[in-house]
Design a protein around this motif. Sequence first.
Motif, PDB file in Angstrom:
ATOM      1  N   GLY A 121       0.810  -1.208   0.000  1.00  0.00           N
ATOM      2  CA  GLY A 121       0.000   0.000   0.000  1.00  0.00           C
ATOM      3  C   GLY A 121       0.844   1.259   0.000  1.00  0.00           C
ATOM      4  O   GLY A 121       0.529   2.242  -0.680  1.00  0.00           O
ATOM      5  N   VAL A 122       1.946   1.251   0.754  1.00  0.00           N
ATOM      6  CA  VAL A 122       2.844   2.410   0.782  1.00  0.00           C
ATOM      7  C   VAL A 122       3.493   2.613  -0.582  1.00  0.00           C
ATOM      8  O   VAL A 122       3.602   3.746  -1.080  1.00  0.00           O
ATOM      9  CB  VAL A 122       3.912   2.225   1.879  1.00  0.00           C
ATOM     10  N   LEU A 123       3.935   1.529  -1.210  1.00  0.00           N
ATOM     11  CA  LEU A 123       4.528   1.636  -2.540  1.00  0.00           C
ATOM     12  C   LEU A 123       3.527   2.195  -3.550  1.00  0.00           C
ATOM     13  O   LEU A 123       3.887   2.970  -4.447  1.00  0.00           O
ATOM     14  CB  LEU A 123       5.018   0.263  -2.999  1.00  0.00           C
ATOM     15  N   ARG A 124       2.274   1.820  -3.385  1.00  0.00           N
ATOM     16  CA  ARG A 124       1.250   2.266  -4.331  1.00  0.00           C
ATOM     17  C   ARG A 124       0.826   3.713  -4.072  1.00  0.00           C
ATOM     18  O   ARG A 124       0.652   4.492  -5.012  1.00  0.00           O
ATOM     19  CB  ARG A 124       0.038   1.336  -4.220  1.00  0.00           C
ATOM     20  N   ASP A 125       0.691   4.096  -2.775  1.00  0.00           N
ATOM     21  CA  ASP A 125       0.086   5.388  -2.441  1.00  0.00           C
ATOM     22  C   ASP A 125       1.098   6.486  -2.117  1.00  0.00           C
ATOM     23  O   ASP A 125       0.789   7.670  -2.252  1.00  0.00           O
ATOM     24  CB  ASP A 125      -0.860   5.223  -1.244  1.00  0.00           C
ATOM     25  N   GLU A 126       2.297   6.111  -1.644  1.00  0.00           N
ATOM     26  CA  GLU A 126       3.237   7.112  -1.146  1.00  0.00           C
ATOM     27  C   GLU A 126       4.459   7.309  -2.039  1.00  0.00           C
ATOM     28  O   GLU A 126       5.112   8.342  -1.977  1.00  0.00           O
ATOM     29  CB  GLU A 126       3.711   6.733   0.263  1.00  0.00           C
ATOM     30  N   VAL A 127       4.822   6.310  -2.835  1.00  0.00           N
ATOM     31  CA  VAL A 127       6.015   6.395  -3.683  1.00  0.00           C
ATOM     32  C   VAL A 127       5.555   6.718  -5.094  1.00  0.00           C
ATOM     33  O   VAL A 127       5.178   5.827  -5.853  1.00  0.00           O
ATOM     34  CB  VAL A 127       6.831   5.090  -3.650  1.00  0.00           C
ATOM     35  N   GLN A 128       5.550   7.991  -5.422  1.00  0.00           N
ATOM     36  CA  GLN A 128       5.020   8.402  -6.716  1.00  0.00           C
ATOM     37  C   GLN A 128       6.046   8.245  -7.844  1.00  0.00           C
ATOM     38  O   GLN A 128       5.714   7.894  -8.955  1.00  0.00           O
ATOM     39  CB  GLN A 128       4.551   9.863  -6.670  1.00  0.00           C
ATOM     40  N   GLU A 129       7.338   8.527  -7.543  1.00  0.00           N
ATOM     41  CA  GLU A 129       8.349   8.484  -8.590  1.00  0.00           C
ATOM     42  C   GLU A 129       9.238   7.265  -8.438  1.00  0.00           C
ATOM     43  O   GLU A 129       9.686   6.934  -7.345  1.00  0.00           O
ATOM     44  CB  GLU A 129       9.224   9.741  -8.516  1.00  0.00           C
ATOM     45  N   HIS A 130       9.492   6.600  -9.559  1.00  0.00           N
ATOM     46  CA  HIS A 130      10.432   5.477  -9.610  1.00  0.00           C
ATOM     47  C   HIS A 130      10.094   4.410  -8.576  1.00  0.00           C
ATOM     48  O   HIS A 130      10.973   3.867  -7.908  1.00  0.00           O
ATOM     49  CB  HIS A 130      11.873   5.971  -9.400  1.00  0.00           C
ATOM     50  N   ALA A 131       8.821   4.108  -8.416  1.00  0.00           N
ATOM     51  CA  ALA A 131       8.407   3.106  -7.437  1.00  0.00           C
ATOM     52  C   ALA A 131       9.013   1.747  -7.746  1.00  0.00           C
ATOM     53  O   ALA A 131       9.244   0.932  -6.846  1.00  0.00           O
ATOM     54  CB  ALA A 131       6.880   3.010  -7.404  1.00  0.00           C
TER      55      ALA A 131
END
Length: 707
Positions: A504-514
Amino acid sequence: MLPSVQDDTALRRSFISVLGQDGFVGAAVLISDSLVLTCAHVVNTALGRDHFETSTPGPDKVVRLRMPHVDRDRELTGRVDHTMWRPPRPYASANSGASAAGRLPYFGDLAVLRLGEPVPDGAEPAPFLPQRDGHEVTALWASGNPLTALRALPRAVADPWVVFDVAAGSLVGGFSGGPLWDREREAVVGVVVAAHVASSSERAASGAAGPLYAIGLPTIEAELPDLPPLAVPMAGHGRQQMLDVLEQLLPGSEAVRKCEERLAAKLSREPEGQAADCYRLLALALSVRRGVPELLDVVRDHLADTDAGECPARSLLWHRLLRVARVVSEREILTAQQRRDLVGLLAYCHADPTDLLHSVLPYADEWPRVSGLVDVTDLLEGYDPAADRLMPPLLQAVVRIALTEGSAGNPVAQDLDAWVTRVARRLGVPEAAVDQFREAIRPAPRDSRSAVVGPRVQVELLPLAPGHRFTYQIWVWNGEGRHEVVLVQDSEVSSEQVVEGIRGVLRDEVQEHADQALVEFFVAPAWLRLDVDTWKLAGSEEDSAFLLGISRRVVLRSSSRTRETYAGWRRRTKALPSSQPLVLDHHSTDPTVAQARLEATPDAGVVIMCCEQQHHNRVLRQCLQAGVHTVLWHRQSHDTETAKRLLDLVQGIGHADLPETVRRERARALADPDCLTHHGRRLSLLYDGPDHRPPPLAPDAWALTQP
């Protein structure tokens, strides 16, 4: 059991009750023979005004006061000093304009009253110290009656207030403006400003009163720059040594008298005149906040005025005086004006206080909570420079702040640099040392053509025995200023739910270069063998394919590096580009053998661990204590062939590329399901390299350290 104040003589001699039209409305504390400190809202209440009235009371407005423990029948009067009136306001800046709707007045709320008559015999100004040591404090209700006292324990610093949990007594209106007394250190550490009075349901649920809030000493001094120096508890250690040096540096009564006159003027005190001697000169300096740095300034100027030249004997005495001064006044190196100048400049700065503290004290076992740049610099004043450095931590911090502000185009950076130059000169720090330090930490220009560094998702994991349930916190760090907690899980969950939180953090909080994100698990040494890279998300067929060690670079990091490991860690950091990996096999399962092998190869930053699984934990501990950055191991295989494969894997690989290299090996293992012996299938990586950056906001129970 409620506390007694019968033995707290200094508190009783300085405690003041504030009277209103209908009786006691609050409290105050005597800070000099003619000045009283309290809260502005207490003054407003005493004068029958609105609680949050901002206009300064006129000279015709008189506040009635009483000192119940000195002369309970005598009434005193006080008028507000208009230069030290700070009404409650919702913004940090005193000139922030009108309040926005819904904003609460968490700043200001201080007032200084000037007495209209002498204080009663037996009254004494209260000594002050910063609240930093976690000691229990005592507060008195408006009347000063010991039976209504309460005890409280510090919880946190929440800019600009200090939060206390009430341990005994009842929170009712009337404590505001009164001194918080630290009995162990015999000093006032702040004045009460507010309280959260728990409702009956809250009290029933928690069994305790609500928190108590106080304005601490650093905030008082920052809000009231015109406040005369406050008294402090008289120091004892080092005092005779300082007298000995002063008597040699200031021979003759005339030299002492001149220094005493200068110091008295700086401290707003009356000089002794012909009665002055070195003992009275030192006593004057010891009696107030920042008095010892002021004394050093006065003596330095006197020696310069006498034009004695470069006398070796006098130079030795001067440096001895500086050393003894740090013993007598260990937490203060700035004069009152130097401190006020710095506080004024910091009001225009936006550097991250936690990052600053971690940068200046990277070897600390744990860091105290800090609420702002003023709090950080006040804390760092108490630290001496490391043995191999000339720059004290305080100056290091201000140089770092100046560089941060300068990179953001803030013109205050030039004033900060000038402040450092002036103060360094007064502290005897060579200008070349300041310039060298500034250039050493100045960030290199960013190359826009360089490869993009992916973000980092940091999971501080707290396993619960036997290691199948977990609580956790997740941070996101992107290397460009963002480093914040984004998810907290306080109740016990399974590994699948941890992975769901990460996804969920990777999807919602990491906008660039996830897709380049590095997932780091910070765990204690006892749990470093957790198979976090094999965890996957339970649920639908599509979700179950989210296997951490395949779709992401996943590493383990230790949460328990200490000051003792820092020297080894730093040495191995420098040697990383050229050092060779070290293999610790089954011959190294004895801790003494592992320690000896690690000491015999002091530059090795990468270790291949190849021993039976039951010995992994103890070998990992030895690696951490030796300052090793990276350990690579297979959780099941431990034969010679496995060790050779892992050595070949890291051969020629840069340290920063190891997480991606390990990820590819894990992917190759799963890409060939028929090959059950591929070393990537159970490969684990402890990666504590030079970019180790543990979460800075962890609660005490999860406190992390960094080399």
